[in-house]
Enzyme design. Structure first.
Site, PDB file in Angstrom:
ATOM      1  N   TRP A 263       0.824  -1.208   0.000  1.00 27.02           N
ATOM      2  CA  TRP A 263       0.000   0.000   0.000  1.00 27.02           C
ATOM      3  C   TRP A 263       0.861   1.262   0.000  1.00 27.02           C
ATOM      4  O   TRP A 263       1.869   1.326   0.689  1.00 27.02           O
ATOM      5  CB  TRP A 263      -0.866  -0.008   1.263  1.00 27.02           C
ATOM      6  CG  TRP A 263      -1.459   1.310   1.604  1.00 27.02           C
ATOM      7  CD1 TRP A 263      -0.857   2.328   2.307  1.00 27.02           C
ATOM      8  CD2 TRP A 263      -2.763   1.789   1.261  1.00 27.02           C
ATOM      9  NE1 TRP A 263      -1.713   3.396   2.423  1.00 27.02           N
ATOM     10  CE2 TRP A 263      -2.892   3.081   1.794  1.00 27.02           C
ATOM     11  CE3 TRP A 263      -3.825   1.219   0.559  1.00 27.02           C
ATOM     12  CZ2 TRP A 263      -4.060   3.837   1.650  1.00 27.02           C
ATOM     13  CZ3 TRP A 263      -4.985   1.973   0.414  1.00 27.02           C
ATOM     14  CH2 TRP A 263      -5.099   3.261   0.949  1.00 27.02           C
ATOM     15  N   MET A 264       0.425   2.287  -0.755  1.00 25.92           N
ATOM     16  CA  MET A 264       1.075   3.601  -0.683  1.00 25.92           C
ATOM     17  C   MET A 264       0.003   4.666  -0.518  1.00 25.92           C
ATOM     18  O   MET A 264      -1.016   4.623  -1.189  1.00 25.92           O
ATOM     19  CB  MET A 264       1.857   3.850  -1.980  1.00 25.92           C
ATOM     20  CG  MET A 264       2.441   5.258  -2.072  1.00 25.92           C
ATOM     21  SD  MET A 264       3.449   5.501  -3.554  1.00 25.92           S
ATOM     22  CE  MET A 264       2.169   5.753  -4.781  1.00 25.92           C
ATOM     23  N   ASN A 265       0.250   5.662   0.389  1.00 25.48           N
ATOM     24  CA  ASN A 265      -0.512   6.912   0.293  1.00 25.48           C
ATOM     25  C   ASN A 265       0.463   8.065   0.147  1.00 25.48           C
ATOM     26  O   ASN A 265       1.383   7.926  -0.677  1.00 25.48           O
ATOM     27  CB  ASN A 265      -1.578   7.046   1.391  1.00 25.48           C
ATOM     28  CG  ASN A 265      -1.123   6.938   2.814  1.00 25.48           C
ATOM     29  OD1 ASN A 265      -0.721   5.875   3.252  1.00 25.48           O
ATOM     30  ND2 ASN A 265      -1.189   8.008   3.555  1.00 25.48           N
ATOM     31  N   ASP A 266       0.287   9.143   0.850  1.00 28.76           N
ATOM     32  CA  ASP A 266       0.988  10.406   0.565  1.00 28.76           C
ATOM     33  C   ASP A 266       2.440  10.308   0.082  1.00 28.76           C
ATOM     34  O   ASP A 266       3.268   9.694   0.768  1.00 28.76           O
ATOM     35  CB  ASP A 266       1.071  11.269   1.817  1.00 28.76           C
ATOM     36  CG  ASP A 266      -0.179  11.289   2.637  1.00 28.76           C
ATOM     37  OD1 ASP A 266      -1.172  10.695   2.224  1.00 28.76           O
ATOM     38  OD2 ASP A 266      -0.148  11.909   3.703  1.00 28.76           O
TER      39      ASP A 266
ATOM     40  N   TRP B 253      -3.861   0.232   4.209  1.00 29.94           N
ATOM     41  CA  TRP B 253      -3.087   1.136   5.081  1.00 29.94           C
ATOM     42  C   TRP B 253      -2.697   0.448   6.386  1.00 29.94           C
ATOM     43  O   TRP B 253      -3.539  -0.138   7.048  1.00 29.94           O
ATOM     44  CB  TRP B 253      -3.942   2.370   5.380  1.00 29.94           C
ATOM     45  CG  TRP B 253      -3.214   3.437   6.138  1.00 29.94           C
ATOM     46  CD1 TRP B 253      -2.508   4.472   5.602  1.00 29.94           C
ATOM     47  CD2 TRP B 253      -3.123   3.581   7.557  1.00 29.94           C
ATOM     48  NE1 TRP B 253      -1.976   5.242   6.599  1.00 29.94           N
ATOM     49  CE2 TRP B 253      -2.343   4.718   7.813  1.00 29.94           C
ATOM     50  CE3 TRP B 253      -3.620   2.857   8.639  1.00 29.94           C
ATOM     51  CZ2 TRP B 253      -2.053   5.165   9.092  1.00 29.94           C
ATOM     52  CZ3 TRP B 253      -3.322   3.293   9.937  1.00 29.94           C
ATOM     53  CH2 TRP B 253      -2.548   4.443  10.145  1.00 29.94           C
TER      54      TRP B 253
ATOM     55  N   GLU C 128      -4.787  18.514   6.443  1.00 30.26           N
ATOM     56  CA  GLU C 128      -3.588  17.680   6.442  1.00 30.26           C
ATOM     57  C   GLU C 128      -2.588  18.210   5.408  1.00 30.26           C
ATOM     58  O   GLU C 128      -2.932  19.031   4.561  1.00 30.26           O
ATOM     59  CB  GLU C 128      -3.948  16.228   6.055  1.00 30.26           C
ATOM     60  CG  GLU C 128      -4.977  15.587   6.963  1.00 30.26           C
ATOM     61  CD  GLU C 128      -5.268  14.128   6.625  1.00 30.26           C
ATOM     62  OE1 GLU C 128      -5.313  13.325   7.553  1.00 30.26           O
ATOM     63  OE2 GLU C 128      -5.449  13.791   5.442  1.00 30.26           O
TER      64      GLU C 128
HETATM   65  C1  FRU Z   1      -2.992  12.080   4.638  1.00 32.60           C
HETATM   66  C2  FRU Z   1      -2.590  11.409   5.939  1.00 32.60           C
HETATM   67  C3  FRU Z   1      -1.621  12.288   6.687  1.00 32.60           C
HETATM   68  C4  FRU Z   1      -0.852  11.307   7.507  1.00 32.60           C
HETATM   69  C5  FRU Z   1      -0.776  10.126   6.587  1.00 32.60           C
HETATM   70  C6  FRU Z   1      -0.761   8.817   7.301  1.00 32.60           C
HETATM   71  O1  FRU Z   1      -3.400  11.214   3.650  1.00 32.60           O
HETATM   72  O2  FRU Z   1      -3.726  11.143   6.689  1.00 32.60           O
HETATM   73  O3  FRU Z   1      -2.230  13.302   7.431  1.00 32.60           O
HETATM   74  O4  FRU Z   1       0.413  11.786   7.849  1.00 32.60           O
HETATM   75  O5  FRU Z   1      -1.888  10.196   5.734  1.00 32.60           O
HETATM   76  O6  FRU Z   1      -0.467   7.772   6.443  1.00 32.60           O
END
Ligand code: FRU
Length: 610
Positions: free
Chosen positions: A149-152, A176, A322
């Site tokens: 998984w990848m986010n930010d 996540w 965020e």
């Molecule tokens: C934004 C967020 C950030 C946090 C990160 C956690 O998508 O919720 O605020 O640092 O993702 O993965």
């Protein structure tokens, strides 16, 4: 399994009581109770593959090496079936005793029931993992993690000719969890190289988003030109911590004095930069639930002074605030400059879920003041009018005063449900931010694909000077090789028509529809019948962007990459990033005009180089 073993390493399993009969060679399973099992690893294999079932709860996996707790990870260990397996790298423990002390979730009533879990017979020891890019919706030219998984995207910096990109990564599953900074780098924003993990969860918590800066004067004392990163330590609470790298971002040391900023409420995603006007380090921190951004300054990145807060009651106030970013840019390419505060919010985006709002204004080193509109209000502005661009931030120290950004190409509403497996989520194409004045006198931000992306262009499949369209319209074949990935450029001259429609479709009748409405000065993107849409009720949607063009000719630039469409209208003044999951690639583009005829000029379609 998506990570296929090239060869399994056979080891002798000791037939001791309590071990499951069919565990893989070299893996000994010992059930201690309904929710507690030990997995012993024998031998020196490189990886232990952990079997995952996505719909199931996280098990707590304590990795114990020579009797000492090395780390704790959370993995959705398979109960009834294995969706895929994720690798646990055993190479750091070579020659040592490795035992996983696993606590599963509370759904088993007897040990016998616990023994039936699919995971126990599916652990596997292997030496090589196959990371080939096989998944149907895996992009051809966007940055993605190899697996997991990848986010930010976060912590990005440019140094010595390399663009470094870190990202929120779960190495142990495609949902996540276990937030870690993954690391990639690129010499050209096109070709990405994957590096080992940069910053891992530690005693203060997992590692949430943050930023990096180059400490040219050694103000923090970590070393001249050290890469200093600040991230959020996320445990029960959120605090801000430093890590630094003396090898250009390859490996990081955790600052022993962490955390450097603590508050009694949720705050995260520190974005720091050197303010050359005030000669101070400056930091913007999202005071997430309070819907404001806090601004701090520091001489050394360690001691921070809160100077002001911005945002209470301004702009879109839904959801949490965020991932901020604050930078100065010229207006309309002149000497006049303005500051831009990016403020990602979730939910509360323009079409539901995640979105990027921004404020344009002034910053005196301590306080940010947003511009007001003619009525004296601070207007809400959006950087992207699609549903799938979030957590966008910029690279620090980019060359030539560029403000180069990248965003996470998904939306928290359904990111964990999209129909991919080995990986979840890609990043947007890198984009350059600039400022322009709209007809209302307000200053807005445009974002255009980074110039390096022209290098992606393969052979020109279509090159047409101009053609007229009306009614049923004209159909053009899209490239077929490489699943139809392509870049499309055209100028839409609406004439006296009410609207001009571009329909991207395949033989199954799946379609994504762009409609330019000149009178309204809008471009809409309808993905309600774009392909697989039923994994979330929030996915089918029509998004609408302002074109800022007075209803005249609309230049369009569109990138299609298997599961995404990025539409840049009027040189990035109206942008829409949307995911689409057609079951087979779109093969045709049909252009039609409603009300009266329209004209398409300079249509060019490029295939994308392999
Ligand atoms: C934004 C967020 C950030 C946090 C990160 C956690 O998508 O919720 O605020 O640092 O993702 O993965």
């Amino acid at each position: 399994m998506n990570l296929i073993s090239k060869f399994a390493v056979g080891l002798i399993a000791l037939p001791l009581l309590g071990f499951s009969a069919n565990a893989a060679d070299g893996v000994r399973i010992e059930h201690l109770g309904t929710n507690n099992t030990l997995v012993r690893v024998d031998g020196d294999a490189h990886y232990l593959m952990l079997p995952v079932q996505e719909s199931y709860d996280d098990a707590t996996v304590n990795v114990v090496v020579d009797g000492k707790l090395e780390r704790t990870i959370y993995v959705r260990l398979a109960k009834s079936k294995v969706d895929y397996a994720v690798p646990l790298d055993l190479s750091p423990y070579k020659g040592h005793e490795v035992v996983l002390n696993i606590v599963t979730s509370q759904n088993r009533s007897t040990v016998r029931e616990a023994k039936e879990d699919a995971c126990w017979s599916n652990f596997q020891l292997i030496d090589t993992i196959d990371v080939a890019n096989r998944e149907k919706y895996r992009p051809a030219f966007h940055h993605t993690p190899i697996y997991g998984w990848m986010n930010d995207p976060n912590g990005m910096f440019y140094k010595d000719g390399e663009w470094h990109l870190y990202y929120q990564w779960n190495p142990y599953g495609s949902k996540w969890q276990n937030m870690t900074w993954g690391h990639s780098s690129s010499p050209d924003l096109v070709n990405w190289k994957h590096h080992p993990v940069a910053i891992e969860p530690n005693g203060l918590g997992s590692v949430f988003s943050g930023s990096s800066a180059i400490d040219t004067e050694n103000s923090a004392g970590f070393g001249k030109d050290a890469v200093v990163s600040m991230y959020t330590s996320a445990g029960v609470s959120q605090a801000q911590s430093l890590a630094y790298s003396l090898d250009n971002g390859e490996t990081f040391s955790i600052y022993p004095g962490n955390p450097v900023i603590t508050l009694e409420s949720e705050a995260r995603d520190p974005n720091m930069f050197w303010n050359s006007d005030t000669k101070e380090w400056t930091l913007v921190l999202a005071h997430a639930l309070d819907h404001e951004m806090l601004i701090f300054t520091s001489p050394d990145m360690k001691e921070w002074t809160l100077q002001s807060s911005f945002g209470k009651g301004l702009g879109a106030q839904d959801g949490v605030w965020e991932c901020p970013d604050l930078f100065e840019l010229p207006v309309d390419g002149t000497d006049r400059k303005k500051w831009v505060l990016l403020c990602n919010i979730n939910p509360g985006g323009p079409f539901g879920g995640s979105g990027i709002q921004y404020f344009v204004g002034d910053f005196d080193g301590k306080t940010f003041t947003a511009d007001k509109d003619a009525d004296g209000n601070v207007p809400t502005k959006w950087l992207d009018y699609g549903k799938d661009n979030y957590a966008i931030v910029s690279w620090s120290d980019a060359p030539d005063n560029r403000r180069t950004t990248i965003g996470w190409m998904s939306n928290w509403q359904y990111a964990a449900e999209v129909p991919t497996k080995q990986f979840r989520s890609a990043n947007t194409l890198p984009r350059e931010i600039s400022l322009f004045t709209g007809n209302d006198g307000q200053i807005y931000a445009a974002s255009t694909p980074s110039p390096e992306l022209s290098a992606l262009r393969g052979p020109k499949i279509v090159d047409t000077k101009s053609f007229n369209v009306k009614g049923k319209g004209k159909t053009i074949a899209l490239p077929t090789e490489n699943d139809g990935v392509c870049e499309i450029l055209m100028d839409v001259m609406p004439g006296k028509s009410d609207s001009v429609t571009l329909t991207f479709s395949n033989d199954s009748g799946e379609k994504s529809i762009l409609t330019y409405a000149p009178q309204q000065e809008t471009l809409s993107f309808d993905r309600r019948e774009s392909g697989i849409v039923d994994f979330s009720q929030d996915f089918p949607a029509v998004t609408v962007a302002p074109t800022f063009n007075g209803g005249h000719t609309l230049p369009l630039r569109i990138f299609i990459d298997r599961a995404s469409m990025e539409v840049f209208a009027n040189d990035g003044k109206g942008v829409m990033t949307n995911l689409v999951f057609p079951t087979t690639p779109y093969t045709k583009l049909t252009v039609s005009a409603e009300g009266a005829g329209a004209k398409i000029k300079n249509l060019k379609i490029y295939s994308i180089k392999n």
